[in-house]
Design a protein around this motif. Structure first.
Motif, mmCIF file in Angstrom:
data_model
loop_
_atom_site.group_PDB
_atom_site.id
_atom_site.type_symbol
_atom_site.label_atom_id
_atom_site.label_comp_id
_atom_site.label_asym_id
_atom_site.label_seq_id
_atom_site.Cartn_x
_atom_site.Cartn_y
_atom_site.Cartn_z
ATOM 1 N N LEU B 10 103.500 60.986 39.577
ATOM 2 C CA LEU B 10 102.193 61.597 39.825
ATOM 3 C C LEU B 10 101.866 61.558 41.308
ATOM 4 O O LEU B 10 101.448 62.552 41.900
ATOM 5 C CB LEU B 10 101.110 60.850 39.033
ATOM 6 C CG LEU B 10 100.815 61.421 37.652
ATOM 7 C CD1 LEU B 10 99.779 60.552 36.949
ATOM 8 C CD2 LEU B 10 100.308 62.852 37.774
ATOM 9 N N GLY B 11 102.085 60.384 41.895
ATOM 10 C CA GLY B 11 101.830 60.235 43.330
ATOM 11 C C GLY B 11 102.666 61.212 44.143
ATOM 12 O O GLY B 11 102.178 61.847 45.076
ATOM 13 N N ALA B 12 103.945 61.363 43.748
ATOM 14 C CA ALA B 12 104.845 62.266 44.459
ATOM 15 C C ALA B 12 104.343 63.694 44.364
ATOM 16 O O ALA B 12 104.339 64.440 45.350
ATOM 17 C CB ALA B 12 106.248 62.154 43.884
ATOM 18 N N ALA B 13 103.881 64.076 43.159
ATOM 19 C CA ALA B 13 103.387 65.437 42.973
ATOM 20 C C ALA B 13 102.190 65.693 43.886
ATOM 21 O O ALA B 13 102.088 66.747 44.527
ATOM 22 C CB ALA B 13 103.011 65.657 41.516
ATOM 23 N N ASP B 258 116.589 57.427 54.605
ATOM 24 C CA ASP B 258 117.545 58.154 55.444
ATOM 25 C C ASP B 258 118.257 59.238 54.654
ATOM 26 O O ASP B 258 118.516 60.328 55.157
ATOM 27 C CB ASP B 258 118.581 57.177 56.025
ATOM 28 C CG ASP B 258 117.984 56.321 57.123
ATOM 29 O OD1 ASP B 258 116.863 56.638 57.569
ATOM 30 O OD2 ASP B 258 118.625 55.340 57.531
ATOM 31 N N MET B 259 118.593 58.912 53.407
ATOM 32 C CA MET B 259 119.295 59.876 52.559
ATOM 33 C C MET B 259 118.409 61.090 52.323
ATOM 34 O O MET B 259 118.879 62.233 52.382
ATOM 35 C CB MET B 259 119.635 59.194 51.227
ATOM 36 C CG MET B 259 120.793 59.801 50.518
ATOM 37 S SD MET B 259 122.254 59.779 51.550
ATOM 38 C CE MET B 259 123.230 60.955 50.683
ATOM 39 N N GLY B 260 117.127 60.842 52.072
ATOM 40 C CA GLY B 260 116.193 61.951 51.898
ATOM 41 C C GLY B 260 116.169 62.838 53.129
ATOM 42 O O GLY B 260 116.200 64.065 53.037
ATOM 43 N N VAL B 261 116.140 62.188 54.294
ATOM 44 C CA VAL B 261 116.118 62.924 55.555
ATOM 45 C C VAL B 261 117.412 63.721 55.723
ATOM 46 O O VAL B 261 117.394 64.906 56.071
ATOM 47 C CB VAL B 261 115.920 61.950 56.733
ATOM 48 C CG1 VAL B 261 116.085 62.674 58.053
ATOM 49 C CG2 VAL B 261 114.556 61.298 56.658
ATOM 50 N N LEU B 262 118.542 63.075 55.438
ATOM 51 C CA LEU B 262 119.838 63.743 55.619
ATOM 52 C C LEU B 262 119.999 64.925 54.675
ATOM 53 O O LEU B 262 120.563 65.951 55.039
ATOM 54 C CB LEU B 262 120.983 62.753 55.391
ATOM 55 C CG LEU B 262 121.379 61.878 56.578
ATOM 56 C CD1 LEU B 262 122.438 60.891 56.161
ATOM 57 C CD2 LEU B 262 121.888 62.725 57.725
ATOM 58 N N ALA B 302 110.809 67.872 51.758
ATOM 59 C CA ALA B 302 109.759 66.924 51.401
ATOM 60 C C ALA B 302 110.016 66.351 50.011
ATOM 61 O O ALA B 302 109.859 65.152 49.779
ATOM 62 C CB ALA B 302 108.402 67.603 51.462
ATOM 63 N N ALA B 303 110.456 67.226 49.082
ATOM 64 C CA ALA B 303 110.730 66.760 47.727
ATOM 65 C C ALA B 303 111.854 65.728 47.726
ATOM 66 O O ALA B 303 111.755 64.695 47.060
ATOM 67 C CB ALA B 303 111.098 67.944 46.839
ATOM 68 N N PHE B 307 111.257 61.938 46.380
ATOM 69 C CA PHE B 307 111.984 61.415 45.218
ATOM 70 C C PHE B 307 112.966 60.320 45.621
ATOM 71 O O PHE B 307 113.190 59.382 44.863
ATOM 72 C CB PHE B 307 112.644 62.549 44.449
ATOM 73 C CG PHE B 307 111.638 63.420 43.768
ATOM 74 C CD1 PHE B 307 110.740 62.860 42.868
ATOM 75 C CD2 PHE B 307 111.523 64.763 44.068
ATOM 76 C CE1 PHE B 307 109.767 63.635 42.261
ATOM 77 C CE2 PHE B 307 110.547 65.550 43.467
ATOM 78 C CZ PHE B 307 109.673 64.983 42.564
ATOM 79 N N ALA B 308 113.527 60.434 46.826
ATOM 80 C CA ALA B 308 114.395 59.361 47.302
ATOM 81 C C ALA B 308 113.619 58.047 47.344
ATOM 82 O O ALA B 308 114.128 56.994 46.968
ATOM 83 C CB ALA B 308 114.942 59.704 48.686
ATOM 84 N N ASN B 309 112.355 58.125 47.754
ATOM 85 C CA ASN B 309 111.523 56.922 47.806
ATOM 86 C C ASN B 309 111.357 56.283 46.443
ATOM 87 O O ASN B 309 111.401 55.061 46.303
ATOM 88 C CB ASN B 309 110.146 57.268 48.368
ATOM 89 C CG ASN B 309 110.114 57.107 49.867
ATOM 90 O OD1 ASN B 309 110.637 56.137 50.391
ATOM 91 N ND2 ASN B 309 109.525 58.061 50.544
ATOM 92 N N ILE B 310 111.150 57.126 45.415
ATOM 93 C CA ILE B 310 110.961 56.594 44.067
ATOM 94 C C ILE B 310 112.239 55.908 43.590
ATOM 95 O O ILE B 310 112.217 54.777 43.090
ATOM 96 C CB ILE B 310 110.571 57.717 43.089
ATOM 97 C CG1 ILE B 310 109.255 58.333 43.543
ATOM 98 C CG2 ILE B 310 110.457 57.175 41.671
ATOM 99 C CD1 ILE B 310 108.788 59.461 42.670
ATOM 100 N N ILE B 311 113.374 56.604 43.783
ATOM 101 C CA ILE B 311 114.651 56.030 43.346
ATOM 102 C C ILE B 311 114.880 54.697 44.047
ATOM 103 O O ILE B 311 115.278 53.709 43.440
ATOM 104 C CB ILE B 311 115.799 57.017 43.638
ATOM 105 C CG1 ILE B 311 115.598 58.281 42.805
ATOM 106 C CG2 ILE B 311 117.148 56.383 43.354
ATOM 107 C CD1 ILE B 311 116.536 59.407 43.158
#
Lengths: 329, 326
Positions: B10-13, B258-262, B302-303, B307-311
């Motif tokens: 929810l927060g991510a959305a 970092d993975m999200g950024v990459l 951004a997505a 989502f990387a943060n959640i994982i």
């Protein structure tokens, strides 16, 4: 290694006895004994001096970064556009050679590039520090809803790849200043670059300062100042700020080299300053079009930047050791 | 765990909603003529007219945003172009292609780059950091620390061309960078991406060496490590069974971000090695003023980050039993 020497110097009693020194003087003494730090500082200062003195150097040397010597004198460039002489055309006349195709003088172009890049990066760093410090202190000191709101703004700014923000919002910021079909003057690119990197670059400083202020706010001397009826302005400027100079300086020394490479990166990607404006990133970008045949041109700006960033990082570490000898890296 | 996931999604959305709204407003509210901007540098009057009609310039900005947003869930009809099925991220009037199709086309390149280089920098970065922490103060530590300081002062746009010059163009030891789909020819995929992986990893390795070292040094001085040593466990057992768990938590967090950024595209690396990934797509969209495309790339990136943060937070709890998901 630096930690030990710094600790020794601060614990061993001075031969002169009981002289009192301010924390600033103590930090300066610790810094002077740190050989890596002093050498890095000299290198960094040399870069700034060379940058500021670029017009003078160009005058003494007798060339400028804009004249296309290679086009004026076709014998300087070969048929393939590369400098006719070996090693990028380095000789007694062109000390660092000339660039391919246009035959501009690399020696003066480099100093002007360093000048422009350092001026822009310094401007961005100072402005971003001011914004970051102001927001950080506001959020930390006021607390409550202001803190919550500013905290979320910083969260969002920090959570996303800054580079993408910088790149994506360049056209938007440029469109603020320039009409749809006009050519963009360089000064406006500089202004929008600075604006953009400040807007998206202050958040890390803000977050850090907020934390520091939160811790300081509860200290007795701040309470005491409040009880004696000091105004918020007095508490912020006279009580809090003097205790924040250490993190501010440390963040500044971290931010400047990062901004130098970010600004150069944008120019390299083609969204920052454009050729023929001398700029570190523009120069590297131009050199990378030619390096397969002649890598000389790339080596000057590339190595200069590695040396500058490395020296500045080392300097940052030494400044941190000198100001805050307790922290261990 | 379920409550955690629901809350975080929810927060991510909400975060994505805010990001997309702000980006949309900035893109379409500020410029003088958004249609002219979306049309790109080479713009025919016909295309301009088409864009005007499809972007709904006459409508209010929130309504335009609503059309864009609802397109993601129910698709969208473009007059004169056709239907863009859900999830519709928009249509690039410069490329004459749907944003989603282009993103899908570019993503494998970016993902391959990110995965390969992260394997390299995790192995070398964490390995060197562990070695430096265990041999704290010894020669190994000093070499690892200074090497990472030097590497972190390097820029890809300088190291990349130099590496290519030395390894590819003069000595021909490695292949010229290129992207071949893994499914097509795994060997060509590997050899074509090897130089970019190594160069990208060189710079990231430095960060991970420094982080791993400082985290481990801190963990090794904690009470639970001393207790384990005191009850007679060997250094090796303590290190591999207890210490690394405590130290890896923060590393996993940083790695996820970092993975999200990459995955959003390594712009400078892609440009240096002429790889056509999401990063170059973003850069080209900026240069062409292709706002719909740029908006799409930003939302996708951004997505990934969100989502990387959640994982990461979920994995963090698995590694370090002290962390509770609440």
């Amino acid at each position: 290694m630096t930690d030990e020497s710094a600790e020794k110097s601060s614990t061993s009693p001075d031969s002169k006895g009981t002289e009192t020194r301010s924390p600033g003087q103590l930090a300066w003494r610790r810094f002077k004994r740190d050989r890596t730090g002093v050498i890095s500082a000299i290198i960094v200062i040399a870069f700034f001096v060379v940058g500021l003195a670029a017009p003078l150097i160009a005058k003494l040397y007798g060339k400028d970064p804009y004249t296309t010597y290679g086009l004026n004198d076709p014998s300087l460039l070969g048929d393939n556009g590369l400098p006719a002489a070996p090693n990028g055309g380095i000789n007694s006349e062109f000390w660092f050679g000339i660039d391919p195709q246009l035959g501009r003088d690399v020696f003066t172009f480099l100093w002007y590039s360093i000048r422009n890049s350092l001026l822009i990066a310094t401007g961005i760093t100072i402005l971003a520090m001011i914004v970051g410090v102001a927001v950080g202190i506001t959020a930390g000191y006021l607390g409550g809803k202001t803190d919550w709101f500013l905290g979320r703004v910083m969260d969002i700014l920090l959570a996303f790849p800054q580079q993408l923000f910088f790149v994506a919002f360049t056209p938007v910021v440029l469109a603020l200043f320039v009409g749809d079909n006009e050519n963009t003057p360089t000064s406006l690119i500089v202004v929008s670059l600075i604006l953009l990197l400040v807007v998206f670059g202050w958040a890390s400083v803000g977050r850090l300062l907020r934390g520091q202020v939160l811790a300081l706010r509860e200290r007795e001397y701040v309470e005491a100042a409040k009880v004696t009826g000091a105004s918020p302005a007095r508490i912020i400027f006279k009580e809090l700020l003097p205790n924040l100079w250490t993190p501010i300086l440390i963040q500044g020394t971290l931010m400047l080299p990062a901004m130098v490479s970010t600004e150069a990166g944008l120019a390299f990607l083609g969204v920052g300053l454009q050729d023929p404006t001398p700029d570190w990133g523009v120069m590297i970008g131009y050199a990378t079009q030619w390096y397969q045949d002649d890598i000389t041109l790339l080596m000057f700006p590339g190595l200069a930047m590695v040396i500058f960033v490395l020296a500045f990082n080392l300097l940052g570490d030494s400044v941190r050791d000198a100001l805050d000898p307790k922290t261990k890296r | 765990m379920l409550r955690f996931l629901v809350r975080r999604f929810l927060g991510a959305a909400i975060t994505l909603l805010i990001i997309s709204a702000v980006t949309f407003m900035l893109f379409y509210a500020v410029p003088h003529d958004p249609a002219r901007m979306a049309c790109g540098k080479v713009c025919t009057p016909d295309t301009l007219e088409l864009i005007r009609r499809n972007m709904g310039i006459d409508e209010s900005l929130p309504l335009q945003y609503w059309h864009w947003l609802s397109g993601i869930f129910v698709g969208r009809d473009y007059t004169g172009i056709g239907r863009c099925d859900a999830p519709c991220l928009g249509y690039s009037f410069v490329n004459h292609e749907s944003v989603l199709a282009t993103v899908q086309d570019r993503f494998p390149t970016t993902a391959s780059l990110a995965l390969g280089s992260s394997v390299v920098f995790l192995i070398f970065g964490i390995g060197a950091g562990m070695l430096a922490a265990v041999k704290q103060g010894k020669a190994v530590d000093k070499i690892a620390s200074s090497a990472s300081l030097i590497a972190s002062s390097m820029q890809i746009y300088f190291v990349g061309p130099v590496a290519l010059y030395l390894l590819v163009y003069t000595t021909h030891i490695l292949d010229q960078p290129s992207y071949t789909p893994f499914t097509e020819n795994p060997a060509a995929w590997f050899s074509g991406l090897l130089v970019p992986w190594l160069v990208l990893a060189l710079i990231w390795t430095a960060n991970y060496t420094r982080m791993t070292r400082s985290q481990l040094v801190e963990t090794l001085s904690e009470d639970y490590v001393r207790t384990a040593r005191a009850k007679g466990l060997s250094r090796r057992t303590v290190f591999f069974r207890f210490a690394w768990r405590g130290a890896m938590g923060p590393i996993v967090t940083i790695f996820g971000i970092d993975m999200g950024v990459l995955l959003g595209g390594a712009m400078i690396t892609e440009k240096t090695f002429s790889l056509q990934g999401l990063g170059m797509l973003a850069v080209k969209s900026v240069i062409n003023n292709d706002l719909p495309m740029l908006l799409g790339v930003m939302i996708v990136t951004a997505a990934f980050v969100v989502f990387a943060n959640i994982i990461v937070d979920a994995v963090y709890a698995l590694i370090d039993p002290r962390i509770r998901l609440a």
